[in-house]
Scaffold this active site. Structure first.
Site, PDB file in Angstrom:
ATOM      1  N   ASP A 101      45.969  38.390  18.291  1.00  0.00           N
ATOM      2  CA  ASP A 101      47.195  39.168  18.411  1.00  0.00           C
ATOM      3  C   ASP A 101      48.370  38.298  18.874  1.00  0.00           C
ATOM      4  OD1 ASP A 101      48.588  41.834  18.602  1.00  0.00           O
ATOM      5  OD2 ASP A 101      48.755  41.206  20.696  1.00  0.00           O
TER       6      ASP A 101
ATOM      7  N   GLU B 172      48.085  36.435  14.174  1.00  0.00           N
ATOM      8  CA  GLU B 172      49.317  37.185  13.949  1.00  0.00           C
ATOM      9  C   GLU B 172      50.445  36.344  14.541  1.00  0.00           C
ATOM     10  OE1 GLU B 172      51.609  41.348  15.083  1.00  0.00           O
ATOM     11  OE2 GLU B 172      50.156  40.484  16.462  1.00  0.00           O
TER      12      GLU B 172
END
Length: 581
Positions: free
Chosen positions: A244, A281
């Site tokens: 993330d 990400e």
């Protein structure tokens, strides 16, 4: 059984296990570590008291049966009898499916989700990507406010349920990817600061003090998160990790945390003979993230590519707010650039950021599968005021065009659960914070955020209302009825073509050639012998393909192969895939 904990600032540490307290001793060979023995078995409850403080859960807890503030429980990973061996599903050639356990089924458990995996097999995807599973306060949430990075959220079923899920997925030939969060921990139930310098004021992030990756004590903190990542891959046989928001990892050390992590994952892959991978990400558009370490990169194996999403979304919807503004000037040109170059922002000026952004990819050296493409994700849906999917905004024909561009393009495609049948259910932002003050702050913050963009507060769903989560659950009666069944059949057709036609998984970015007409709203591209065309306009488009005669492999609306003039006539809001003989 031996227990260990890192607590460098404590003068005394006491182990509490199954109601018995025992003083721990400093580990002479490991500065800051404490060690103690106690009789324990799988399920034994334990925690640590520092000096005169309360008993807290283990920072490396493998299970939190009573939530983040409760005692930890011993997990004996050797007790689970695996039915299948570890899978060997590489990222190259993959089709991913992002899934949130709490809303994939009304039950919201890993076992219930495992019972629906046969749908993914019929769909043709190769990997299921689970949104974060670490424990957080309450029952429902997105999972990005987890606070125990080595454990599994108990309401989802805990550690054993995750193993059953992975086992079932591997039994069906599916790989499993897990979304993990290293850039912050949740605001409630986080006990790490009591144990040591897990966070630092040297850097600040949107969530406050940064995870300590480069200040004093950061060696142990980096080892903590690398160890957690390896545990998912080793103990649960996960095939890959989605990382993330790695752009929020504040790290000034010469060896970046991502490089350390990718090195450790590659070593585990070599040790086990499994093609383990990391997907970042990142909004940096920095090729160094996915470049090999031998070439001066960080060695992450792939990244999400928001530029593809933004270009596609603006082309489909005409939306131009926020970060869409840079793509909305000429959406089809932006989409064409992204399909051929990987990044749209490759050093260009970004009006949203007020500066130049990104750096070009070396198209001759970067394999196309290292970029993930998608028309929808949990972020892009859930961060809208009402969590509305593309299906709420577009016709089935335009949804078919979005699927075609995603599934036949050069990048690794990823779907968000339910998009394959144009789910009529929204996917909204929901929480279940047990702290009343935090719950109210989240509720007010969410509504104020969208009020600034013209939304009435009463029109923004209350994240804490259980109905918000319930509305976000998939309706499994939809795939069998119109118009959902037709969309589902189109997704299955496209995914089957991707598996059958090597041209669609060609790793060369340089092999994609694009033509487009912004005024007529059509775009066509070539991948080997395949020709793909989408018409986003309402009128029939005449698309000059030229070249050899072509045969239609799949079409959303009936279409005739190009005649002697080489012109393909595509109905409005439709897509077609052809092969040139």
């Amino acid at each position: 059984m031996q227990f260990e904990v890192w607590a460098p600032e404590a003068d005394r540490v006491t182990l509490h296990c199954d109601g018995v307290a025992r003083a721990m001793e400093r580990a002479p060979e490991r500065a800051g570590w404490w060690r103690g023995e106690a009789e324990a078995r799988d399920g034994s409850r334990y925690g640590f008291a520092l000096d005169d403080g309360p008993v807290r859960p283990d920072p490396r807890s493998r299970r939190q049966p009573d939530g983040p503030d409760g005692l930890s429980a011993v997990v004996d990973h050797g007790r689970y009898a695996w039915r299948t061996g570890p899978s060997a599903r590489p990222l190259a050639g993959a089709v991913l499916y992002e899934l949130h356990v709490g809303t994939y089924t009304p039950e919201g458990t890993l076992d219930a989700a495992a019972g629906r995996l046969d749908h993914l097999v019929r769909l043709g995807v190769t990997h299921v990507e689970l949104m974060p599973l670490c424990p957080f306060p309450g029952r429902w949430g997105w999972g990005y406010d987890g606070v125990a990075p080595w454990a599994v959220h108990e309401p989802y079923g805990g550690p054993e349920a995750l193993k059953r899920f992975v086992d079932r997925a591997h039994e069906l030939g599916l790989g499993v990817v897990l979304d993990v969060v290293h850039n912050h921990l949740g605001p409630s139930g986080n006990h790490l600061p009591a144990f040591g310098p897990y966070f630092t004021d040297t850097h600040h992030t949107p969530w406050g003090a940064a995870v300590n990756l480069d200040a004093p004590g950061s060696d142990e903190v980096r080892d903590y998160f690398v160890g957690s990542a390896l545990a998912w891959l080793r103990d649960y046989r996960i095939d890959g990790l989605r990382l993330d928001a790695v752009h929020a990892l504040a790290d000034t050390r010469a060896c970046h945390f991502l490089e350390e992590l990718s090195t450790a994952v590659d070593a585990l892959a070599e040790e086990t003979g499994r093609p383990l991978f990391l997907v970042a990400e990142t909004d940096l558009n920095d090729p160094r993230v996915i470049a090999p370490r031998t070439a001066g990169g960080l060695g992450v194996h792939a990244q999400w590519n928001d530029d593809f999403h933004h270009a596609l979304h603006t082309a489909l919807t005409g939306e131009a707010q926020g970060y869409y503004a840079d793509f909305a000037r000429d959406p089809l040109a932006a989409l064409a650039k992204t399909l051929t170059g990987g990044y749209f922002h490759d050093g260009t000026y970004s009006s949203f950021r007020g500066r130049h952004h990104g750096r070009p990819l070396d198209r001759s050296r970067v394999a196309a599968h290292r970029l993930l493409a998608y028309s929808q994700t949990h972020d892009q849906i859930g961060n809208r005021a009402q969590g509305d999917r593309l299906a709420a905004l577009l016709s089935p024909g335009l949804l078919a065009c979005a699927a075609t561009l995603t599934l036949t393009g050069p990048f690794t495609p990823m779907l968000f659960m339910g998009e394959e049948w144009a789910a009529g259910t929204p996917w909204q932002y929901f929480t279940d914070h047990t702290d009343p003050g935090l719950a109210q702050a989240v509720r007010r913050g969410r509504r104020r955020e969208f009020a600034a963009h013209g939304w009435k507060e009463e029109d923004v769903p209350d994240p804490q209302d259980p109905a918000t989560r319930d509305r976000s659950c998939l309706d499994w009666s939809e795939p069998d009825r119109a118009p959902h069944a037709r969309v589902l059949a189109w997704y299955r057709t496209l995914i089957a073509l991707r598996h059958e036609r090597p041209d669609l998984t060609d790793p060369a970015l340089t092999g994609t050639k694009v033509a487009h007409d912004g005024a007529a709203r059509w775009l066509a591209f070539r991948r080997g012998d395949l020709r793909i065309a989408v018409n986003l306009g309402t009128a029939e488009a005449a698309i000059p393909l030229g070249g050899r005669p072509a045969r239609v492999l799949a079409a959303w609306e009936p279409v005739t192969a190009p005649g002697a003039d080489g012109v393909l006539r595509v109905p409005g809001e439709s897509a077609v895939v052809l092969v040139q003989e």
